[in-house]
Design a protein around this motif. Sequence first.
Motif, PDB file in Angstrom:
ATOM      1  N   ARG A   7      37.626  -8.255  35.306  1.00 45.30           N
ATOM      2  CA  ARG A   7      36.187  -8.459  35.478  1.00 45.30           C
ATOM      3  C   ARG A   7      35.901  -9.552  36.513  1.00 45.30           C
ATOM      4  O   ARG A   7      35.049  -9.410  37.376  1.00 45.30           O
ATOM      5  N   GLU A  10      36.838  -8.310  39.927  1.00 41.76           N
ATOM      6  CA  GLU A  10      35.872  -7.316  40.384  1.00 41.76           C
ATOM      7  C   GLU A  10      34.610  -8.004  40.908  1.00 41.76           C
ATOM      8  O   GLU A  10      34.095  -7.663  41.977  1.00 41.76           O
ATOM      9  N   LEU A  12      34.299 -10.958  42.125  1.00 42.24           N
ATOM     10  CA  LEU A  12      34.594 -11.596  43.414  1.00 42.24           C
ATOM     11  C   LEU A  12      34.565 -10.578  44.543  1.00 42.24           C
ATOM     12  O   LEU A  12      33.990 -10.816  45.598  1.00 42.24           O
TER      13      LEU A  12
ATOM     14  N   SER B  53      31.875  -5.790  35.836  1.00 43.82           N
ATOM     15  CA  SER B  53      31.310  -7.124  36.044  1.00 43.82           C
ATOM     16  C   SER B  53      29.956  -7.064  36.718  1.00 43.82           C
ATOM     17  O   SER B  53      29.399  -8.089  37.081  1.00 43.82           O
ATOM     18  N   THR B  67      26.084  -9.180  40.308  1.00 40.60           N
ATOM     19  CA  THR B  67      27.179  -9.540  39.403  1.00 40.60           C
ATOM     20  C   THR B  67      26.604 -10.152  38.125  1.00 40.60           C
ATOM     21  O   THR B  67      25.536 -10.757  38.132  1.00 40.60           O
ATOM     22  N   ASP B  68      27.327  -9.973  37.058  1.00 37.71           N
ATOM     23  CA  ASP B  68      26.952 -10.506  35.755  1.00 37.71           C
ATOM     24  C   ASP B  68      26.845 -12.034  35.820  1.00 37.71           C
ATOM     25  O   ASP B  68      27.776 -12.688  36.278  1.00 37.71           O
ATOM     26  N   PRO B  69      25.703 -12.597  35.382  1.00 37.42           N
ATOM     27  CA  PRO B  69      25.557 -14.058  35.459  1.00 37.42           C
ATOM     28  C   PRO B  69      26.673 -14.815  34.726  1.00 37.42           C
ATOM     29  O   PRO B  69      26.997 -15.949  35.087  1.00 37.42           O
ATOM     30  N   GLU B  70      27.255 -14.175  33.738  1.00 30.71           N
ATOM     31  CA  GLU B  70      28.357 -14.827  33.006  1.00 30.71           C
ATOM     32  C   GLU B  70      29.525 -15.169  33.923  1.00 30.71           C
ATOM     33  O   GLU B  70      30.340 -16.023  33.600  1.00 30.71           O
ATOM     34  N   LEU B  71      29.627 -14.443  35.023  1.00 28.80           N
ATOM     35  CA  LEU B  71      30.760 -14.671  35.924  1.00 28.80           C
ATOM     36  C   LEU B  71      30.378 -15.582  37.087  1.00 28.80           C
ATOM     37  O   LEU B  71      31.152 -15.765  38.022  1.00 28.80           O
ATOM     38  N   GLY B  72      29.190 -16.160  36.982  1.00 23.41           N
ATOM     39  CA  GLY B  72      28.716 -17.040  38.051  1.00 23.41           C
ATOM     40  C   GLY B  72      29.682 -18.178  38.349  1.00 23.41           C
ATOM     41  O   GLY B  72      29.849 -18.562  39.501  1.00 23.41           O
ATOM     42  N   PHE B  73      30.333 -18.671  37.329  1.00 23.96           N
ATOM     43  CA  PHE B  73      31.234 -19.816  37.542  1.00 23.96           C
ATOM     44  C   PHE B  73      32.434 -19.432  38.412  1.00 23.96           C
ATOM     45  O   PHE B  73      32.996 -20.271  39.099  1.00 23.96           O
ATOM     46  N   ILE B  74      32.814 -18.162  38.389  1.00 23.75           N
ATOM     47  CA  ILE B  74      33.920 -17.692  39.233  1.00 23.75           C
ATOM     48  C   ILE B  74      33.396 -17.359  40.634  1.00 23.75           C
ATOM     49  O   ILE B  74      33.911 -17.841  41.638  1.00 23.75           O
ATOM     50  N   VAL B  75      32.365 -16.552  40.680  1.00 24.09           N
ATOM     51  CA  VAL B  75      31.860 -16.061  41.966  1.00 24.09           C
ATOM     52  C   VAL B  75      31.296 -17.215  42.800  1.00 24.09           C
ATOM     53  O   VAL B  75      31.465 -17.256  44.013  1.00 24.09           O
ATOM     54  N   GLY B  76      30.663 -18.151  42.121  1.00 26.06           N
ATOM     55  CA  GLY B  76      30.061 -19.280  42.819  1.00 26.06           C
ATOM     56  C   GLY B  76      31.056 -20.017  43.701  1.00 26.06           C
ATOM     57  O   GLY B  76      30.685 -20.560  44.745  1.00 26.06           O
ATOM     58  N   GLN B  77      32.318 -20.007  43.305  1.00 29.76           N
ATOM     59  CA  GLN B  77      33.341 -20.699  44.093  1.00 29.76           C
ATOM     60  C   GLN B  77      33.454 -20.145  45.502  1.00 29.76           C
ATOM     61  O   GLN B  77      33.840 -20.849  46.433  1.00 29.76           O
ATOM     62  N   LEU B  78      33.158 -18.850  45.641  1.00 31.32           N
ATOM     63  CA  LEU B  78      33.232 -18.227  46.970  1.00 31.32           C
ATOM     64  C   LEU B  78      32.236 -18.859  47.925  1.00 31.32           C
ATOM     65  O   LEU B  78      32.428 -18.847  49.128  1.00 31.32           O
ATOM     66  N   PHE B  79      31.140 -19.348  47.360  1.00 33.77           N
ATOM     67  CA  PHE B  79      30.041 -19.817  48.209  1.00 33.77           C
ATOM     68  C   PHE B  79      29.845 -21.320  48.124  1.00 33.77           C
ATOM     69  O   PHE B  79      28.785 -21.826  48.439  1.00 33.77           O
TER      70      PHE B  79
ATOM     71  N   ASP C 123      23.208 -17.919  38.930  1.00 36.62           N
ATOM     72  CA  ASP C 123      24.565 -17.461  38.642  1.00 36.62           C
ATOM     73  C   ASP C 123      24.744 -15.981  38.916  1.00 36.62           C
ATOM     74  O   ASP C 123      25.756 -15.391  38.584  1.00 36.62           O
ATOM     75  N   TYR C 125      25.012 -13.015  41.621  1.00 39.05           N
ATOM     76  CA  TYR C 125      25.322 -12.845  43.043  1.00 39.05           C
ATOM     77  C   TYR C 125      25.134 -11.392  43.451  1.00 39.05           C
ATOM     78  O   TYR C 125      25.423 -10.478  42.677  1.00 39.05           O
TER      79      TYR C 125
END
Lengths: 196, 196, 249
Positions: A7, A10, A12, B53, B67-79, C123, C125
């Motif tokens: 998840r 995905e 990312l 996701s 993307t699911d807000p729950e995964l913001g902590f992961i995706v946010g790293q990209l930006f 949060d 994206y």
Amino acid sequence: MLDQLARQIEALLVATEEPVTVGRICELTGCGTESAEQAVLRIEAELASGGHSIVVARLAGGYRIVTDPELGFIVGQLFEGKRHSRLSRASLETLAVIAYRQPATRAQVEAVRGVNSDSAMRTLLERDLVKIEGRQETPGRPLLYGTTSRFLEYFGLNKLEHLPRTNEMENLLKLSAEDIERLASELSGEESDQII
Amino acid sequence: MLDQLARQIEALLVATEEPVTVGRICELTGCGTESAEQAVLRIEAELASGGHSIVVARLAGGYRIVTDPELGFIVGQLFEGKRHSRLSRASLETLAVIAYRQPATRAQVEAVRGVNSDSAMRTLLERDLVKIEGRQETPGRPLLYGTTSRFLEYFGLNKLEHLPRTNEMENLLKLSAEDIERLASELSGEESDQII
Amino acid sequence: MSADGQTACRIDIQDFEGPLDLLLFLIRRDELDVTTIHVAEVAGQYLDYIREAEDLNLDIAGEYLVMAATLTRMKSRLLLPVERALMDDTEDPMETLMRHLVLYKAFKEVASELRENESIWRDVYTPPGERDRYEEDVTVTDPGQTSLLELLLALENMAEKNAPAPRHRIHKPLLSLTECVSVLDRLLSLESAKDFSDAVGKDADQAVVVSFFVAILELVKRGWITTEQSYPFADIVMKRKTERWEMNA
């Protein structure tokens, strides 16, 4: 049903603006290379079994998720004829300088912005917000730019005199006219052999 | 397993740069409104059952896949570093007044807030949450501001009516309309020379 | 700000979004209800606070002082029943202020609800969009509608392809206009059209492309040739219109 690691990966691959390498995936999710690669396979399998329209693309040494090329005939329509709806910061700055100083040369714009404004200028021309108004009668005969009527329309203005003078734009124009002329002549001296 | 229509719509919602309205979906895929809406539900169900996701968001009058807000902590790293900071309280208050009162002049905003809102306004314009909608046909011809569709997206709203407490705020504004106008005209009298 | 630690336990004026915010704080601190409170009760506290802040040489925004003046006036009106009676036909400024406070309070609350939305949606994206993959394939303009801009873009495209590294500016000498024109003069006939890329040669360097391009602009301006382009970035097709080219004319 995707597991937590898949998840995360995905998400990312969906959100990224450029392909993400395995190394970067490991760094961001804290997993090992092998786990990352296997998770990508699980994502692919799950997307395929759900009949989804997106696929994992292996590009430029990395992964990203994009729409299935088979659906290009549908997706392509989204971008038909319609140009970028929003101006970038750089374009706006450039536009601002031109709007308030017109007619302005590119060197004058760059003197104000302090950075190369080539691509911003091109965007503005492409989008018909700025037009070439002639040449300045100085050495190098640089092109002079001004705003178009599309520009007024785009910003909901009736005439140029209605331009807002917010502090933001004032900051851009903090330099006195003389400063700009001086900087511009320095710049265009450097570039006089570059015609366009 | 998604059917062909749902696949097409899903691809649109992934590839788009802004929320896609039902009308546009129908136009691009050739289906009817009802079919489009049901297909969106099938997409949501399929994404959920696969544990994906991404989710369908209803934003600014349209749909888009995010993307699911729950995964913001992961995706946010990209930006990291590229991300906007949260809005200041001043900006939020200013934005709230504009959102409920629009189109509103800066003087009206300041009348409600009781404090200069210049820099907040600038931030909001810069971040494309607020736009200039024209000028008010009163002495001084002050600029009128309204919210953008980016504003709706930023706060996860589908339409303006989904703002919190719409009715309550509307009534309040009606009750204080005269006060606001009086204060605003005092303010804009002082400042009319700032505006060109 | 020169508080010197004296204000450690105090409220800091920087924590407030203006005089209304401060007034609301004072009201709430005393657990008073905005709708029923007699503003005069809070006015005293407000004035004390501003006075203290001034004593500490804190930088107080003008709005706070204006509010202080308003509150002072209200207090004095309370003490002067005669004046109050005289003003009876006009609206009570206290009521106006109370309405204002209610309104501001509502916006403040709404703003904090928006803050919650913000923290959730920050949060979230979005995919970057696929314009890059599709746009070029679908932007087609009508044939024969070559605009100056499209010409410029075509040049850019050709120049980019030929440039090894686009980082540097061109400093190569350009061909003279007359040289280019005489080459084109030999090349173009009234009967058949010619591609720009043929005219400059397949591996022409940027300076040559630029020189020829400028020459073409000049020739178009003089009405000696016409140009066409079937779509953006396509080759420019040139056609001779007049038999004789007199450069000095």
